[in-house]
Design an enzyme around this catalytic site. Sequence first.
Site, PDB file in Angstrom:
ATOM      1  N   HIS A 120       0.785  -1.179   0.032  1.00  0.00           N
ATOM      2  CA  HIS A 120      -0.086  -0.045  -0.013  1.00  0.00           C
ATOM      3  C   HIS A 120       0.764   1.115   0.003  1.00  0.00           C
ATOM      4  O   HIS A 120       2.019   1.386   0.704  1.00  0.00           O
ATOM      5  CB  HIS A 120      -0.994   0.160   1.074  1.00  0.00           C
ATOM      6  CG  HIS A 120      -0.524   0.203   2.443  1.00  0.00           C
ATOM      7  ND1 HIS A 120      -0.238   1.445   2.928  1.00  0.00           N
ATOM      8  CD2 HIS A 120       0.011  -0.678   3.510  1.00  0.00           C
ATOM      9  CE1 HIS A 120       0.263   1.226   4.554  1.00  0.00           C
ATOM     10  NE2 HIS A 120       0.469   0.298   4.585  1.00  0.00           N
TER      11      HIS A 120
ATOM     12  N   HIS B  25       3.630   3.982  12.666  1.00  0.00           N
ATOM     13  CA  HIS B  25       2.779   4.972  12.987  1.00  0.00           C
ATOM     14  C   HIS B  25       2.973   6.291  13.533  1.00  0.00           C
ATOM     15  O   HIS B  25       2.272   7.046  13.829  1.00  0.00           O
ATOM     16  CB  HIS B  25       1.253   4.599  13.302  1.00  0.00           C
ATOM     17  CG  HIS B  25       0.517   3.700  12.379  1.00  0.00           C
ATOM     18  ND1 HIS B  25      -0.861   3.293  12.525  1.00  0.00           N
ATOM     19  CD2 HIS B  25       0.879   3.196  11.278  1.00  0.00           C
ATOM     20  CE1 HIS B  25      -1.152   2.573  11.510  1.00  0.00           C
ATOM     21  NE2 HIS B  25      -0.226   2.564  10.799  1.00  0.00           N
TER      22      HIS B  25
ATOM     23  N   GLU C 226      -5.177   1.639   2.394  1.00  0.00           N
ATOM     24  CA  GLU C 226      -5.142   0.651   3.125  1.00  0.00           C
ATOM     25  C   GLU C 226      -5.355   0.824   4.804  1.00  0.00           C
ATOM     26  O   GLU C 226      -5.823   0.020   5.483  1.00  0.00           O
ATOM     27  CB  GLU C 226      -3.528  -0.139   3.178  1.00  0.00           C
ATOM     28  CG  GLU C 226      -3.368  -1.396   3.908  1.00  0.00           C
ATOM     29  CD  GLU C 226      -2.979  -1.197   5.355  1.00  0.00           C
ATOM     30  OE1 GLU C 226      -2.509  -2.401   5.931  1.00  0.00           O
ATOM     31  OE2 GLU C 226      -2.324   0.005   5.659  1.00  0.00           O
TER      32      GLU C 226
ATOM     33  N   ASP D  52       4.582  -5.437   3.729  1.00  0.00           N
ATOM     34  CA  ASP D  52       3.996  -4.331   4.559  1.00  0.00           C
ATOM     35  C   ASP D  52       5.095  -4.407   5.814  1.00  0.00           C
ATOM     36  O   ASP D  52       5.937  -5.561   5.599  1.00  0.00           O
ATOM     37  CB  ASP D  52       2.732  -4.541   5.057  1.00  0.00           C
ATOM     38  CG  ASP D  52       2.061  -3.190   5.446  1.00  0.00           C
ATOM     39  OD1 ASP D  52       2.842  -2.371   5.673  1.00  0.00           O
ATOM     40  OD2 ASP D  52       0.817  -3.058   5.344  1.00  0.00           O
TER      41      ASP D  52
END
Length: 331
Positions: A63, A306, A196, A219
């Site tokens: 993604h 993140h 995603e 990923d």
Amino acid sequence: MSKVFEYYRQLAGAFGPSGREDAVRERIGGIAGAFCDDITTDALGNLICRRRGAGKKVLAAAHMDSTGMVATHIDRKGFLRFAAVGGLFKGDLINIQVRFENGTRGVVSYEEKTPFKDVGIEHMFLDIGAGNREEAEKRVRIGDFAVFDAPSFEQDGVLCGPYLDNRIGCAALLLAMEQLPETVENDLYFVFTVQEEVGLRGAGAAAFGVLPDYAIAVDVTDTGDLPKHKYPMDCHMGGGAAVKVLDRSVICSPEVRDVLEASAKELGLHTQREILQVGGTDTAALQKTGAGIRAGALSIPTRYIHSPSEMCAVSDVEAAAAILARAMQAF
């Protein structure tokens, strides 16, 4: 500078939160054109790069979107409230810099009268240096998206910077495309998916358009090598590419897992097995497409996912690319 970091810097520098992936798609397409027979973009914005062959259809997906934030309100003093686009954690946000698509920059802060233990997104705001609402509205409109604006570096075989999730997976796909021979037997699809981070929305549509016999997602994944980790996980940065067994959203096809591990063995590369107790990837959407697709995943162990300062090992990315290139020809 490694080839991995070179690709990562090109892709991570492009603005591309979920639903706004145009700039990332343009950069990937500019690189991938030299390694594939044709490139198409579907209605959702997925980029599909094909190496034609007469054998089985094999799809690899990474993604290209990232997490971000969207402006929801501007108060009379010019401060912006925002909502999360994808998964954001308060500990990663305080006093970080962000950038809007038009180049406007700002800082995330929070209401200091709120006890820090009680702070949530609803208590945070963006400060773009505006003196009032009118000034702020000249720079940002409600509905504008912003992303982390943070530096990146390569040091002693380690990469650090924003949005390794999942621009580093995209880099791995590009490296794998480079390693393919001049002619391939299987019909190979390298798909760079959208949205995603907000529910695996792009991968299912892309896979439905191709209907492959096998699919492999690439990923990042969590690591279990930090002090006092929240749960035991036998997956370490620098320990090799990880072959996914399962996560919260998918149980991978043993057949795909076996091909990935066998390909690594043929290349003399060590792999780790990944069991991710929190989170998921495009693998789940690929697996559930049509009447079902045999699907698995290669993962790159990454710390601080993140956050604006994610970290991974160059060697793990290089291994993932080599294994992917071999495995896609092995089915």
